[in-house]
Design a protein around this motif. Sequence first.
Motif, PDB file in Angstrom:
ATOM      1  N   ARG A 174      49.687  63.217  28.518  1.00  0.00           N
ATOM      2  CA  ARG A 174      49.794  64.395  27.662  1.00  0.00           C
ATOM      3  C   ARG A 174      50.310  63.979  26.294  1.00  0.00           C
ATOM      4  O   ARG A 174      51.400  63.386  26.202  1.00  0.00           O
ATOM      5  CB  ARG A 174      50.745  65.398  28.316  1.00  0.00           C
ATOM      6  CG  ARG A 174      50.873  66.739  27.628  1.00  0.00           C
ATOM      7  CD  ARG A 174      51.877  67.597  28.382  1.00  0.00           C
ATOM      8  NE  ARG A 174      51.431  67.949  29.733  1.00  0.00           N
ATOM      9  CZ  ARG A 174      52.222  68.494  30.657  1.00  0.00           C
ATOM     10  NH1 ARG A 174      53.495  68.729  30.383  1.00  0.00           N
ATOM     11  NH2 ARG A 174      51.735  68.782  31.860  1.00  0.00           N
ATOM     12  N   PRO A 175      49.606  64.282  25.209  1.00  0.00           N
ATOM     13  CA  PRO A 175      50.139  63.987  23.879  1.00  0.00           C
ATOM     14  C   PRO A 175      51.466  64.703  23.642  1.00  0.00           C
ATOM     15  O   PRO A 175      51.691  65.807  24.166  1.00  0.00           O
ATOM     16  CB  PRO A 175      49.053  64.521  22.929  1.00  0.00           C
ATOM     17  CG  PRO A 175      47.810  64.575  23.758  1.00  0.00           C
ATOM     18  CD  PRO A 175      48.271  64.894  25.157  1.00  0.00           C
ATOM     19  N   TRP A 176      52.318  64.083  22.843  1.00  0.00           N
ATOM     20  CA  TRP A 176      53.636  64.660  22.571  1.00  0.00           C
ATOM     21  C   TRP A 176      53.507  66.065  21.992  1.00  0.00           C
ATOM     22  O   TRP A 176      54.300  66.954  22.314  1.00  0.00           O
ATOM     23  CB  TRP A 176      54.400  63.749  21.615  1.00  0.00           C
ATOM     24  CG  TRP A 176      55.781  64.245  21.315  1.00  0.00           C
ATOM     25  CD1 TRP A 176      56.914  64.023  22.046  1.00  0.00           C
ATOM     26  CD2 TRP A 176      56.182  65.068  20.213  1.00  0.00           C
ATOM     27  NE1 TRP A 176      57.995  64.653  21.466  1.00  0.00           N
ATOM     28  CE2 TRP A 176      57.566  65.306  20.340  1.00  0.00           C
ATOM     29  CE3 TRP A 176      55.503  65.633  19.133  1.00  0.00           C
ATOM     30  CZ2 TRP A 176      58.283  66.067  19.423  1.00  0.00           C
ATOM     31  CZ3 TRP A 176      56.217  66.399  18.222  1.00  0.00           C
ATOM     32  CH2 TRP A 176      57.586  66.616  18.373  1.00  0.00           C
ATOM     33  N   ARG A 177      52.519  66.263  21.160  1.00  0.00           N
ATOM     34  CA  ARG A 177      52.320  67.581  20.531  1.00  0.00           C
ATOM     35  C   ARG A 177      52.118  68.657  21.581  1.00  0.00           C
ATOM     36  O   ARG A 177      52.620  69.784  21.451  1.00  0.00           O
ATOM     37  CB  ARG A 177      51.115  67.519  19.586  1.00  0.00           C
ATOM     38  CG  ARG A 177      50.808  68.819  18.865  1.00  0.00           C
ATOM     39  CD  ARG A 177      49.535  68.670  18.041  1.00  0.00           C
ATOM     40  NE  ARG A 177      49.177  69.921  17.379  1.00  0.00           N
ATOM     41  CZ  ARG A 177      48.012  70.141  16.800  1.00  0.00           C
ATOM     42  NH1 ARG A 177      47.094  69.185  16.786  1.00  0.00           N
ATOM     43  NH2 ARG A 177      47.756  71.309  16.227  1.00  0.00           N
ATOM     44  N   VAL A 178      51.388  68.338  22.643  1.00  0.00           N
ATOM     45  CA  VAL A 178      51.154  69.304  23.722  1.00  0.00           C
ATOM     46  C   VAL A 178      52.441  69.550  24.494  1.00  0.00           C
ATOM     47  O   VAL A 178      52.765  70.693  24.841  1.00  0.00           O
ATOM     48  CB  VAL A 178      50.039  68.811  24.660  1.00  0.00           C
ATOM     49  CG1 VAL A 178      49.864  69.752  25.843  1.00  0.00           C
ATOM     50  CG2 VAL A 178      48.726  68.664  23.895  1.00  0.00           C
TER      51      VAL A 178
END
Length: 249
Positions: free
Chosen positions: A89-93
């Motif tokens: 999971r990308p940090w932004r998500v």
Amino acid sequence: MSPSNPPIPSHDEPDWARVSQIAVQGSDSPLVPTSLAPACLRVYPAYARLDIPGAVNECLVRREVHQRLLLAARALPEGLSLVVLDGWRPWRVQQYLFDTLYESLRSHDPSLDDAQLLARTREFVSLPSRDPQAPSPHLTGGAVDVTICDADGLLLEMGTQFDEATPASHTDHFERHPPASDTSQSEARDNRRLLYRVMSEAGFTNLPSEWWHFDFGDQLWAWYRGEPRALYGPAEMDSIETLWKRSLG
């Protein structure tokens, strides 16, 4: 009760302060796409389908995690498939999920103070962290969210929806609150037992507050297995720029 589908054992919630202190060995194991797996493993990138900012339209996991997902999928009864809903999971998500649940809980119950809000939020979404020594589980490629579907692609009854932030989503909920009769809750209990069994036998550990969340190789896995160190730190999805940089030396 079938001996091949035993009750789910109860586990305490993780002590996140101590989890984050577990040493991270670090690994160069690559992220690989689950969508190329055999038919026993289906992929439905839930957050991309919900148009969550930054979500990737693929479920990426570490290579060893991919291999263990296939072990779990192949252990299911004929006609059933394992469904991967989320992996790396990308940090932004991660930040988006944390913030939206935090604000939803605050709106739902204004009496909660900051400490209570943080504890309730962390029950279902870990703190967003890119710290190499204390990354959020999904940022490592070692955490996966999974469920089971039938031959027609219909998801089995699990008692709550994926990401439903209620006590009924706790993995052992139907063990602690046995269904009174042969109802959809009995079906959900048995399906949770099946999912927990095949994932555990494939080497995964489960986050007790989420029937869908399993780990291999990250700090949460090390905590529940009593391992001295985690295998995986934060991972990044390759971009064309990083590929070029590697190829050019």
